[in-house]
Design a protein around this motif. Sequence first.
Motif, PDB file in Angstrom:
ATOM      1  N   GLU A  45      -9.240  19.893  62.690  1.00  0.00           N
ATOM      2  CA  GLU A  45      -7.822  19.468  62.691  1.00  0.00           C
ATOM      3  C   GLU A  45      -6.910  20.486  61.999  1.00  0.00           C
ATOM      4  OE1 GLU A  45      -4.595  16.152  61.430  1.00  0.00           O
ATOM      5  OE2 GLU A  45      -6.871  15.833  61.558  1.00  0.00           O
ATOM      6  N   PHE A  46      -7.449  20.707  60.808  1.00  0.00           N
ATOM      7  CA  PHE A  46      -6.809  21.854  59.863  1.00  0.00           C
ATOM      8  C   PHE A  46      -6.766  23.213  60.236  1.00  0.00           C
ATOM      9  CE2 PHE A  46      -6.809  18.680  55.594  1.00  0.00           C
ATOM     10  CZ  PHE A  46      -5.683  18.147  56.354  1.00  0.00           C
ATOM     11  N   SER A  47      -8.072  23.493  60.899  1.00  0.00           N
ATOM     12  CA  SER A  47      -8.040  24.926  61.390  1.00  0.00           C
ATOM     13  C   SER A  47      -7.116  25.238  62.240  1.00  0.00           C
ATOM     14  CB  SER A  47      -9.673  25.024  61.867  1.00  0.00           C
ATOM     15  OG  SER A  47      -9.787  24.514  62.981  1.00  0.00           O
ATOM     16  N   ALA A  48      -6.704  24.214  63.190  1.00  0.00           N
ATOM     17  CA  ALA A  48      -5.800  24.781  64.195  1.00  0.00           C
ATOM     18  C   ALA A  48      -4.291  25.069  63.783  1.00  0.00           C
ATOM     19  CB  ALA A  48      -5.337  23.367  65.148  1.00  0.00           C
ATOM     20  N   GLN A  49      -4.174  24.843  62.429  1.00  0.00           N
ATOM     21  CA  GLN A  49      -2.926  25.215  61.880  1.00  0.00           C
ATOM     22  C   GLN A  49      -2.971  26.106  60.692  1.00  0.00           C
ATOM     23  OE1 GLN A  49      -0.025  23.907  62.803  1.00  0.00           O
ATOM     24  NE2 GLN A  49      -1.042  23.046  64.609  1.00  0.00           N
ATOM     25  N   SER A  50      -4.591  26.796  60.599  1.00  0.00           N
ATOM     26  CA  SER A  50      -4.733  27.801  59.708  1.00  0.00           C
ATOM     27  C   SER A  50      -3.843  29.125  59.475  1.00  0.00           C
ATOM     28  CB  SER A  50      -6.082  28.073  59.750  1.00  0.00           C
ATOM     29  OG  SER A  50      -6.209  28.919  60.914  1.00  0.00           O
ATOM     30  N   ALA A  51      -2.978  29.200  60.458  1.00  0.00           N
ATOM     31  CA  ALA A  51      -2.266  30.513  60.440  1.00  0.00           C
ATOM     32  C   ALA A  51      -0.727  30.124  60.151  1.00  0.00           C
ATOM     33  CB  ALA A  51      -2.193  31.139  62.028  1.00  0.00           C
ATOM     34  N   LEU A  52      -0.492  28.909  59.939  1.00  0.00           N
ATOM     35  CA  LEU A  52       0.543  28.337  59.882  1.00  0.00           C
ATOM     36  C   LEU A  52       0.694  27.701  58.313  1.00  0.00           C
ATOM     37  CD1 LEU A  52       1.740  26.632  63.023  1.00  0.00           C
ATOM     38  CD2 LEU A  52       2.351  28.923  62.533  1.00  0.00           C
ATOM     39  N   THR A  53      -0.433  27.767  57.716  1.00  0.00           N
ATOM     40  CA  THR A  53      -0.439  26.823  56.501  1.00  0.00           C
ATOM     41  C   THR A  53      -0.177  27.784  55.161  1.00  0.00           C
ATOM     42  OG1 THR A  53      -1.905  25.179  57.634  1.00  0.00           O
ATOM     43  CG2 THR A  53      -2.036  25.487  55.058  1.00  0.00           C
ATOM     44  N   PRO A  54       0.656  27.717  54.562  1.00  0.00           N
ATOM     45  CA  PRO A  54       0.864  28.641  53.344  1.00  0.00           C
ATOM     46  C   PRO A  54      -0.219  27.948  52.190  1.00  0.00           C
ATOM     47  CG  PRO A  54       2.595  26.913  53.327  1.00  0.00           C
ATOM     48  CD  PRO A  54       1.836  26.894  54.488  1.00  0.00           C
ATOM     49  N   ILE A  55      -0.384  28.626  51.342  1.00  0.00           N
ATOM     50  CA  ILE A  55      -1.185  28.457  49.935  1.00  0.00           C
ATOM     51  C   ILE A  55      -0.394  27.182  49.396  1.00  0.00           C
ATOM     52  CG2 ILE A  55      -1.797  29.172  47.608  1.00  0.00           C
ATOM     53  CD1 ILE A  55      -2.011  32.152  48.564  1.00  0.00           C
ATOM     54  N   GLU A  56      -1.099  26.253  49.053  1.00  0.00           N
ATOM     55  CA  GLU A  56      -0.435  25.054  48.824  1.00  0.00           C
ATOM     56  C   GLU A  56      -0.984  24.619  47.121  1.00  0.00           C
ATOM     57  OE1 GLU A  56      -0.080  22.791  52.905  1.00  0.00           O
ATOM     58  OE2 GLU A  56      -1.971  22.541  51.920  1.00  0.00           O
ATOM     59  N   LYS A  57      -0.112  24.091  46.316  1.00  0.00           N
ATOM     60  CA  LYS A  57      -0.294  23.726  44.932  1.00  0.00           C
ATOM     61  C   LYS A  57      -1.582  23.038  44.802  1.00  0.00           C
ATOM     62  CE  LYS A  57       1.924  22.039  40.866  1.00  0.00           C
ATOM     63  NZ  LYS A  57       3.227  21.388  40.373  1.00  0.00           N
ATOM     64  N   GLU A  58      -1.904  22.061  45.575  1.00  0.00           N
ATOM     65  CA  GLU A  58      -3.011  21.169  45.607  1.00  0.00           C
ATOM     66  C   GLU A  58      -4.139  21.686  45.682  1.00  0.00           C
ATOM     67  OE1 GLU A  58       0.613  19.213  46.442  1.00  0.00           O
ATOM     68  OE2 GLU A  58      -0.445  20.763  47.681  1.00  0.00           O
ATOM     69  N   TRP A  59      -4.380  22.714  46.310  1.00  0.00           N
ATOM     70  CA  TRP A  59      -5.871  23.561  46.407  1.00  0.00           C
ATOM     71  C   TRP A  59      -5.836  24.893  46.014  1.00  0.00           C
ATOM     72  CZ3 TRP A  59      -5.096  27.411  50.070  1.00  0.00           C
ATOM     73  CH2 TRP A  59      -4.501  27.075  50.716  1.00  0.00           C
ATOM     74  N   ALA A  60      -4.672  25.517  45.361  1.00  0.00           N
ATOM     75  CA  ALA A  60      -4.585  26.961  45.052  1.00  0.00           C
ATOM     76  C   ALA A  60      -5.595  27.220  43.808  1.00  0.00           C
ATOM     77  CB  ALA A  60      -3.387  27.594  44.735  1.00  0.00           C
ATOM     78  N   VAL A  61      -6.245  28.474  44.017  1.00  0.00           N
ATOM     79  CA  VAL A  61      -7.181  28.869  42.714  1.00  0.00           C
ATOM     80  C   VAL A  61      -6.749  30.324  42.447  1.00  0.00           C
ATOM     81  CG1 VAL A  61      -9.093  27.246  43.482  1.00  0.00           C
ATOM     82  CG2 VAL A  61      -8.926  29.565  44.448  1.00  0.00           C
ATOM     83  N   VAL A  62      -7.419  30.744  41.477  1.00  0.00           N
ATOM     84  CA  VAL A  62      -6.649  32.233  40.882  1.00  0.00           C
ATOM     85  C   VAL A  62      -7.162  33.333  41.727  1.00  0.00           C
ATOM     86  CG1 VAL A  62      -7.103  33.893  39.295  1.00  0.00           C
ATOM     87  CG2 VAL A  62      -6.928  31.373  38.496  1.00  0.00           C
ATOM     88  N   SER A  63      -8.277  33.006  42.622  1.00  0.00           N
ATOM     89  CA  SER A  63      -8.573  34.193  43.549  1.00  0.00           C
ATOM     90  C   SER A  63      -7.724  34.392  44.550  1.00  0.00           C
ATOM     91  CB  SER A  63      -9.968  33.965  44.009  1.00  0.00           C
ATOM     92  OG  SER A  63      -9.844  32.902  44.722  1.00  0.00           O
ATOM     93  N   ASP A  64      -6.998  33.170  44.943  1.00  0.00           N
ATOM     94  CA  ASP A  64      -5.872  33.420  46.125  1.00  0.00           C
ATOM     95  C   ASP A  64      -4.674  34.442  45.683  1.00  0.00           C
ATOM     96  OD1 ASP A  64      -7.165  31.316  47.484  1.00  0.00           O
ATOM     97  OD2 ASP A  64      -5.972  29.636  46.506  1.00  0.00           O
ATOM     98  N   LEU A  65      -4.769  34.772  44.326  1.00  0.00           N
ATOM     99  CA  LEU A  65      -3.474  35.460  44.062  1.00  0.00           C
ATOM    100  C   LEU A  65      -4.074  36.881  44.214  1.00  0.00           C
ATOM    101  CD1 LEU A  65      -2.568  33.684  40.638  1.00  0.00           C
ATOM    102  CD2 LEU A  65      -1.528  33.533  42.795  1.00  0.00           C
ATOM    103  N   PHE A  66      -5.099  37.152  44.494  1.00  0.00           N
ATOM    104  CA  PHE A  66      -5.810  38.532  44.688  1.00  0.00           C
ATOM    105  C   PHE A  66      -5.418  38.901  45.890  1.00  0.00           C
ATOM    106  CE2 PHE A  66      -9.338  39.089  41.306  1.00  0.00           C
ATOM    107  CZ  PHE A  66      -9.059  38.270  40.628  1.00  0.00           C
ATOM    108  N   ASP A  67      -4.897  38.337  46.938  1.00  0.00           N
ATOM    109  CA  ASP A  67      -4.415  38.602  48.135  1.00  0.00           C
ATOM    110  C   ASP A  67      -2.986  38.640  48.444  1.00  0.00           C
ATOM    111  OD1 ASP A  67      -4.893  39.405  51.130  1.00  0.00           O
ATOM    112  OD2 ASP A  67      -4.016  37.211  51.586  1.00  0.00           O
TER     113      ASP A  67
END
Length: 282
Positions: A163-185
């Motif tokens: 269900e979530f993968s269908a929206q993977s191109a429309l989902t921004p980085i979210e506070k609830e699951w963000a990790v430091v490595s997300d900031l590398f991109d």
Amino acid sequence: MQSQSNGYTALHQAAWHGATLEVIGLLLSLGADCRIKTTDKGLTASNIATINHPERADLVYALTERRLTIAQLIRKVIASKPDLFDAYDGNQVLADRFIGSFGTDPCPEKADKLIKKIEASFRSLTGTYITSSKKVVFSPAKGYELQVDTKFWKSQFFPILSEFSAQSALTPIEKEWAVVSDLFDPAPEQFGLRGDLFLWMEMRQALCYVPVPENPSDLAGIIKSAFHALTGESLEKREDFCISRFARGGMSSGGIDCSFWIEKFIPMIEQRLNWLQSMWGH
């Protein structure tokens, strides 16, 4: 919705007028699509921001088209379902291993391809096919037995993931699951010495479990600690050195430029976290 005259969406309009990150964050959280191009000139919102507001690096960053990685998608599933795992649940341990295994692999556009990749990883990590009814049990320590339930993955986790993968191109980085490595991109446009690229890749992998701190200034300590753990050297020395495991093309190929990390990389990810926090503040 796109206008009939030129194909502008609300996101294009926001980019044109140089909207605040709070506004951009709100639009993205509502499903605004960074990939849509105008019908008159074929411009994305990011293109418009670059043309109209070249000084707004924050705006271009916020509007850059991204697709969630598999690891990010798994983290999103876990964050959205706080009661998904039980105490001492082997399924949670396996989910963490999936996150580490997939790292920066982009999420496939089709859900069935995503599931096949997870199933293959399941097989490699447990030695058991996910279609099997065989119990997968392991003991990380004496007196503790953890179990992986194949039914859980097939009947509970995969439906949410699909269900979530269908929206993977429309989902921004979210506070609830963000990790430091997300900031590398995205990756830095230029590294200091040749070894910095390989160290950056290792560090990105190492920090895929570390939540982003509330205070961006705390990122410096995290990066310095990871740097020391991965190299055995301190950034505080500010002296270039070589890492032998990176020196496959000669010693120069394994060179590490401490000034790159201190003067460029750390300020860059601190800035990115500031931008994300502004987007989350909507």
